[in-house]
Design a protein around this motif. Structure first.
Motif, short mmCIF file in Angstrom:
data_model
loop_
_atom_site.label_atom_id
_atom_site.label_comp_id
_atom_site.label_asym_id
_atom_site.label_seq_id
_atom_site.Cartn_x
_atom_site.Cartn_y
_atom_site.Cartn_z
N LEU A 34 0.83 -1.20 0.00
CA LEU A 34 0.00 0.00 0.00
C LEU A 34 0.87 1.26 0.00
N TRP B 189 2.32 1.62 -3.48
CA TRP B 189 1.32 2.09 -4.45
C TRP B 189 1.07 3.59 -4.31
N ILE C 253 -3.95 7.94 -4.97
CA ILE C 253 -4.12 7.40 -3.62
C ILE C 253 -3.49 8.40 -2.65
N ILE D 143 -8.21 1.60 -4.37
CA ILE D 143 -7.19 0.56 -4.15
C ILE D 143 -7.73 -0.81 -4.54
#
Length: 179
Positions: free
Chosen positions: A25, A28, A35, A55
């Motif tokens: 996470l 990303w 995000i 996500i």
């Protein structure tokens, strides 16, 4: 105690819900600027419900559909966040609607519907024409047409090549801005 669907989630909750390691996470976040979890004091991340939905879509495209990170970035650029959110939630009707809207936007505009202002055009004619002297194309003895067996270019042909080079450099500059 279960949280409300509208509640913010910590990185551990999102990682557990989506069966992803926390470091994925965080990675990303560096690859997908869409995000953007809210960060509190001490760097603790809180994901909004729309972040979690995005996500999910990214995870689906990367893990289930076999897309690369660059491929998903291109999808986001071309179709927007709503497209991947719809994919992640399995809302195929929304995916179809977004795809149809995108196709409708790609239909060529009529002459009356073309953008009129210079600021509206993404690619077009340079605002200032390049001076031929700038490219070293002053008057010389090579003004006329070139003979077929000659290895020299006429002044006109050199000017055309210089203008083509200018156009290519401008295209490269615009592409570099998009990247």
């Amino acid at each position: 105690m279960d949280k409300s669907p509208d509640a913010f989630r910590t990185i551990s909750e999102v990682a557990e819900d989506l069966d992803l390691p926390q470091h994925v996470l965080r990675f990303w976040e560096t690859r997908f600027n869409q995000i953007k979890p809210m960060k509190r004091g001490g760097g603790r991340r809180y994901y909004r419900p729309q972040d979690v939905e995005l996500i999910k879509g990214i995870r689906h495209m990367l893990y289930d559909q076999g897309y690369t990170i660059k491929g998903v970035q291109k999808l986001l650029r071309e179709n927007g966040n709503h497209f991947l959110v719809a994919i992640g939630s399995g809302d195929m009707a929304a995916v179809e609607a977004i795809a149809q809207r995108r196709q409708a936007e790609q239909v060529p505009l009529t002459a009356a519907a073309q953008p009129r202002g210079d600021e509206d055009a993404l690619v077009g004619q340079p605002k200032v024409k390049p001076s031929r002297r700038f490219f070293g194309l002053g008057k010389g003895d090579d003004e006329g047409p070139v003979q077929p067996d000659s290895s020299k270019l006429s002044r006109d042909n050199r000017a055309l090549l210089q203008e083509a080079l200018f156009d290519l450099l401008e295209c490269k500059r615009l592409l570099d801005q998009v990247r």
